[in-house]
Design a protein around this motif. Structure first.
Motif, short mmCIF file in Angstrom:
data_model
loop_
_atom_site.label_atom_id
_atom_site.label_comp_id
_atom_site.label_asym_id
_atom_site.label_seq_id
_atom_site.Cartn_x
_atom_site.Cartn_y
_atom_site.Cartn_z
N ASP A 35 11.52 34.58 74.25
CA ASP A 35 12.86 35.12 74.51
C ASP A 35 13.57 35.27 73.18
OD1 ASP A 35 13.28 35.50 77.37
OD2 ASP A 35 12.94 33.34 77.53
N LEU A 36 14.01 36.48 72.89
CA LEU A 36 14.72 36.75 71.64
C LEU A 36 16.19 37.01 71.96
CD1 LEU A 36 13.58 38.97 68.68
CD2 LEU A 36 15.89 39.19 69.60
N VAL A 203 24.66 28.87 67.35
CA VAL A 203 24.94 30.02 66.48
C VAL A 203 26.39 29.96 66.01
CG1 VAL A 203 25.11 32.54 66.37
CG2 VAL A 203 23.18 31.45 67.57
N ARG A 204 26.58 30.17 64.68
CA ARG A 204 27.91 30.10 64.10
C ARG A 204 28.32 31.38 63.38
NH1 ARG A 204 29.76 24.80 63.84
NH2 ARG A 204 28.22 23.23 64.45
N GLY A 205 27.43 32.34 63.27
CA GLY A 205 27.75 33.58 62.56
C GLY A 205 26.87 34.71 63.04
N PHE A 206 27.18 35.92 62.59
CA PHE A 206 26.46 37.11 63.04
C PHE A 206 25.99 37.95 61.84
CE2 PHE A 206 30.48 36.58 65.53
CZ PHE A 206 29.96 35.71 66.46
N PRO A 207 24.88 38.65 61.98
CA PRO A 207 23.95 38.58 63.12
C PRO A 207 23.10 37.31 63.04
CG PRO A 207 23.06 40.03 61.43
CD PRO A 207 24.41 39.60 60.94
N THR A 208 22.77 36.80 64.19
CA THR A 208 21.80 35.70 64.28
C THR A 208 20.78 36.07 65.35
OG1 THR A 208 23.34 33.97 63.57
CG2 THR A 208 21.43 33.27 64.83
N ILE A 209 19.53 35.85 65.03
CA ILE A 209 18.46 36.05 66.01
C ILE A 209 17.79 34.70 66.26
CG2 ILE A 209 16.12 36.99 66.27
CD1 ILE A 209 17.19 39.64 65.28
N VAL A 210 17.71 34.33 67.53
CA VAL A 210 17.07 33.09 67.95
C VAL A 210 15.87 33.45 68.82
CG1 VAL A 210 17.33 30.92 69.21
CG2 VAL A 210 19.26 31.83 67.89
N MET A 211 14.70 32.95 68.45
CA MET A 211 13.50 33.16 69.26
C MET A 211 13.09 31.82 69.87
SD MET A 211 11.17 35.69 66.89
CE MET A 211 11.96 36.82 65.73
N LEU A 212 12.89 31.81 71.18
CA LEU A 212 12.51 30.59 71.89
C LEU A 212 11.23 30.83 72.68
CD1 LEU A 212 15.94 29.42 73.39
CD2 LEU A 212 14.83 28.58 71.30
N ASN A 213 10.35 29.82 72.69
CA ASN A 213 9.14 29.92 73.51
C ASN A 213 9.39 29.32 74.89
OD1 ASN A 213 9.04 27.13 73.18
ND2 ASN A 213 7.37 27.18 71.67
N GLU A 214 8.33 29.19 75.69
CA GLU A 214 8.48 28.71 77.06
C GLU A 214 8.95 27.25 77.10
OE1 GLU A 214 4.48 29.87 77.90
OE2 GLU A 214 5.12 31.35 79.38
N GLU A 215 8.70 26.51 76.02
CA GLU A 215 9.16 25.12 75.95
C GLU A 215 10.58 25.02 75.39
OE1 GLU A 215 5.91 25.85 74.55
OE2 GLU A 215 5.25 25.49 76.62
N LYS A 216 11.21 26.17 75.20
CA LYS A 216 12.58 26.24 74.66
C LYS A 216 12.66 25.70 73.23
CE LYS A 216 14.10 28.14 78.36
NZ LYS A 216 14.32 29.60 78.36
N GLY A 218 12.03 26.87 69.12
CA GLY A 218 11.95 28.15 68.43
C GLY A 218 12.51 28.14 67.03
N VAL A 219 12.89 29.34 66.60
CA VAL A 219 13.41 29.54 65.25
C VAL A 219 14.72 30.31 65.32
CG1 VAL A 219 11.16 29.46 64.11
CG2 VAL A 219 12.02 31.64 64.97
N LYS A 220 15.55 30.05 64.32
CA LYS A 220 16.84 30.75 64.21
C LYS A 220 16.91 31.43 62.86
CE LYS A 220 20.54 28.15 63.90
NZ LYS A 220 21.63 27.25 64.30
#
Length: 305
Positions: A35-36, A203-216, A218-220
């Motif tokens: 999930d992105l 998330v505290r600023g923009f743009p930010t992309i967060v990628m999460l796997n099925e275990e929730k 991920g990376v920011k």
């Protein structure tokens, strides 16, 4: 029957099929395990600067993730607002900051509206986005793009009703009705649901992309980054997969979809140099009716008709 009979699609000849073994094939698309979350705001200049990279990333690797666009709530109102880190204490201070972002990114930004017709609140177009998103997620992203074009390149105030109605009309929806709905409590509730999720994502600023796997887990990635960084993050999320980029669409297909593209976007998408832009476009669109214009020293193309 002794022989496995078949008609050959290529030759048109019918006869023995040869292969008698059953073969297992897998024609399914990659399972989208990631999930992105793209946290953004209609008036975020660095989000505008990110568009060339984000478009290519999504076009080539979108099959590996489910993308969710979230509104971040950059500017509720000017009363009490200050961004000391960027030297912004009032609307007029934004213009210089925007100019720097535009010059650095080559995504054209005018910004002079901050002197004489400042945007009252980014929550206004954000609520419009949320109303459209509930009806049609794809059109919501089209609206966001059109709003940014209008604001950054063409200096239009996208927090005013007449401009918003026009933008929504142009994507094929009823502008007056959508803007009316955006002023109802439900739209504000929907917007604040985004804010809540944004806070949960840290998330505290923009743009930010967060990628999460099925275990929730991920990376920011904070800020507008190069394509390679988003690709490396995605690979980190799918360590067992060999990421295969989709073939890029032709420029004709791309411009028919996007309606308007700036030089920087085409250069990024097709990995060409700025000096080769005009030659590349003329060759790719040799049989198409298109026009090349310029705004703030940057070329852009659009399809006629």
């Amino acid at each position: 029957m002794k022989n496995n009979m078949m008609c050959d699609l290529e030759t048109g000849v019918c006869g023995p099929g040869g292969d008698t073994e059953m073969k297992f094939i897998d024609l399914s698309a990659p399972t989208k395990k990631v999930d992105l979350y793209y946290v953004t705001d209609p008036i975020c200049s660095h989000c505008w600067a990110l568009e060339p990279v984000l478009r290519k990333f999504e076009s080539q690797y979108g099959q590996y993730f489910n993308m969710h666009t979230l509104m971040g709530g950059l500017l509720e109102k000017w009363d009490g607002f200050a961004d000391s880190a960027n030297g912004i204490n009032g609307p007029a201070d934004v213009a210089g900051h925007w100019r720097e972002v535009g010059e650095h990114s080559r995504m054209p930004i005018d910004g002079t509206l901050w002197y004489d017709n400042p945007i009252e609140s980014s929550f206004i177009p954000s609520r419009v986005f949320k109303v459209i998103q509930k009806k049609n997620p794809e059109l919501a992203n089209v609206f966001l793009r059109r709003a940014r074009e209008a604001l950054f390149a063409f200096n239009k105030n996208i927090a005013q009703d007449d401009m918003l109605i026009d933008l929504v009309d142009r994507i094929g929806l009823n502008g007056e009705e959508i803007i009316r709905q955006s002023k109802l409590p439900e739209a504000d509730t929907s917007l604040h649901e985004d804010f809540q999720l944004v806070r949960q994502l840290g998330v505290r600023g923009f743009p930010t992309i967060v990628m999460l796997n099925e275990e929730k887990k991920g990376v920011k990635i904070v800020g507008a980054r190069a394509l390679e960084q988003y690709l490396a993050a995605l690979q980190q999320m799918l360590p067992g997969d060999t990421l295969q980029p989709k073939q890029l669409s032709s420029l004709l297909s791309l411009i028919q979809k996007e309606k308007l593209l700036f030089s920087r976007e085409i250069e990024e998408f097709y990995a060409i140099e700025e000096k080769d832009f005009q030659t590349f476009v003329s060759k790719q669109l040799a049989n198409a009716d298109f026009k090349t214009k310029e705004v703030l020293g940057e070329k852009y193309i659009s399809i006629i008709g």
